[in-house]
Scaffold this active site. Structure first.
Site, mmCIF file in Angstrom:
data_model
loop_
_atom_site.group_PDB
_atom_site.id
_atom_site.type_symbol
_atom_site.label_atom_id
_atom_site.label_comp_id
_atom_site.label_asym_id
_atom_site.label_seq_id
_atom_site.Cartn_x
_atom_site.Cartn_y
_atom_site.Cartn_z
ATOM 1 C CG ASP A 1 -12.398 -13.244 6.567
ATOM 2 O OD1 ASP A 1 -11.514 -13.700 7.306
ATOM 3 O OD2 ASP A 1 -12.184 -12.384 5.686
ATOM 4 C CE1 TYR B 1 -3.365 -2.839 0.480
ATOM 5 C CE2 TYR B 1 -2.307 -3.259 2.592
ATOM 6 C CZ TYR B 1 -3.190 -3.632 1.602
ATOM 7 O OH TYR B 1 -3.888 -4.810 1.722
ATOM 8 C CE LYS C 1 -4.936 -10.343 9.177
ATOM 9 N NZ LYS C 1 -3.756 -9.780 8.523
ATOM 10 C CE1 TYR D 1 -8.246 -5.860 2.434
ATOM 11 C CE2 TYR D 1 -7.840 -7.421 4.214
ATOM 12 C CZ TYR D 1 -7.440 -6.807 3.046
ATOM 13 O OH TYR D 1 -6.242 -7.147 2.465
#
Length: 431
Positions: A246, A17, A275, A145
């Site tokens: 998610d 990003y 993660k 997201y």
């Protein structure tokens, strides 16, 4: 002319990003231990980000180090097609033990975004196997997201998310308004009225609903009411739609429950984790589903194979570390750790919500968020945080921390005091 490593990095390495024309500063880390990052110049900073929410057991955890060393002496990788190995078996056993009972089929992926892609493929193939190709769309809620790959991007917020540049190239999904009631609000029956209308209108073409349970992470760090999640589960049951949870960011204790779905006491049809799965040691993710979904796909076209197979799927090294990370989780020390973090954040962070520059302060589990009135200058903010011995990376208007569970009270206070310092500096500019 020879250039420094830092200048080489700035000129040639594309960080996430970040523009290559005017990149944000990248601080070189020499080593990490516990909750501390040691920088190139010898400065030490407390990590408030858990390396994007993954390093829950701290850096250089002795048990995870040992698991990695033991496995690499045997093999670091073998293909997973036609081959299996003990680390994958151990990991799958632990995942099945920790997750809701109905989730008993495990696809071991190689990143969170890929686990979302796999979940979506599962949902689509589930309906194709029943000769219902019209059920091919996804419903989600605004503000979410789910990753940076293309199908995952299609269910991220289409306006305020990070992927609006690609809107013309990705599939159009169905977006319900983001929940407005927080876990602290009183639930009202009309809160889910729009969602009920979406199901009535689109259920014949819906393959699945996908969402982040209770906490919307990178889309805005918003917390929503568990009753909303209960309603979605009920609507999916009533209208014959699969539910994908998610839990890549929320799984393994981050919200105060082992999985965020437990806040609403519901079980999804498909669950994505990643993660913290390896304790942040290396990339790995998994998609779990029910016997019904797996066996229905198995009766479908193409021999019933799930059409996905990453090269590094089931990587033994990552699986060995992940299995040990889940063994640590299974000991349940995380509950006391996260409860302690939550209590300290409520005491030290929530009062900062009274400042004019702060729109809202909120805490849930080991997540602390200050939503600012104005966007944050990330470069200058990070420079100040480094000076204060803290590693905090804001984005947009959000100043937040998601520290390792093993953080001490003093280390956590360093993070909250750094956040207070930043707020007070903003207040001076406003006065």
């Amino acid at each position: 002319m020879t250039i420094s490593d830092s200048e080489f990095d700035r000129q040639h390495i594309w960080h996430p990003y970040t523009s290559m024309l005017n990149p944000l500063p990248a601080y070189k880390v020499e080593s990490a231990k516990g909750c501390t990052l040691t920088l190139e110049n010898g400065e030490q900073v407390v990590d408030g980000m858990s390396s994007w929410w993954a390093v829950i057991h701290g850096y250089r955890n002795s048990r995870l180090d040992a698991a990695a060393h033991n496995q690499i002496d045997k093999m670091s990788h073998v293909m997973f097609g036609g081959i299996t190995h003990q680390p994958a078996i151990d990991l799958a056993k632990r995942l099945i033990d920790l997750t809701p009972a109905a989730l008993e089929r495990v696809f071991i992926a190689d990143s969170g975004s890929v686990s979302v892609e796999v979940a979506i493929k599962m949902a689509l193939q589930f309906w194709l196997a029943q000769e219902r190709p019209e059920k091919h769309r996804l419903l989600t809620i605004k503000g979410g997201y789910h990753g940076d790959t293309f199908k995952a991007m299609s269910v991220c917020d289409p306006v305020n998310g990070m992927h609006h540049l690609f809107n013309k190239a990705i599939n159009t999904q169905i977006f319900a308004d983001a929940p407005t009631l927080t876990p602290d609000d009183e639930w009202t029956e009309d809160a889910g009225q729009q969602l009920k209308l979406w199901f009535e209108q689109f259920h014949t073409e819906l393959a699945a609903v996908i969402l982040e349970p209770i906490v919307q992470g990178a889309g805005g760090m918003r917390f929503y009411h568990p009753e909303y999640l209960k309603l979605i589960r009920k609507l999916c049951n009533d209208y014959d739609v699969l539910l994908i949870a998610d839990e890549i960011a929320t799984g393994f204790g981050r919200t105060g429950k082992l999985f965020a779905c437990e806040h609403a006491d519901i079980t999804p049809d498909i669950l994505c984790v990643g993660k913290a799965l390896t304790g942040g040691y290396m990339t790995l993710a998994a998609t779990l589903t029910t016997k019904k979904v797996a066996e229905t796909i198995g009766q479908g076209p193409g021999g019933g194979a799930l059409m996905h197979g990453p090269t590094f799927m089931g990587n033994p090294l990552a699986c060995a570390v992940a299995a040990e990370s889940l063994a640590i989780i299974a000991e349940n020390n995380w509950q006391q750790q996260v409860t302690g973090i939550e209590a300290q954040l409520e005491k030290e962070l929530l009062p900062l919500g009274n400042y004019k520059s702060v729109k809202h302060a909120r805490v849930l589990g080991a997540i602390g968020v200050l939503e600012m009135q104005q966007p944050i200058n990330v470069g200058s903010a990070q420079k100040r945080f480094i000076e204060l011995g803290a590693w905090i990376r804001p984005f947009g208007r959000l100043l937040y921390i998601m520290p390792p569970y093993v953080i001490t009270k003093d280390e956590l206070s360093r993070l909250t005091h750094a956040m207070k310092d930043y707020i007070e500096s903003v207040e001076k500019l406003l006065s």
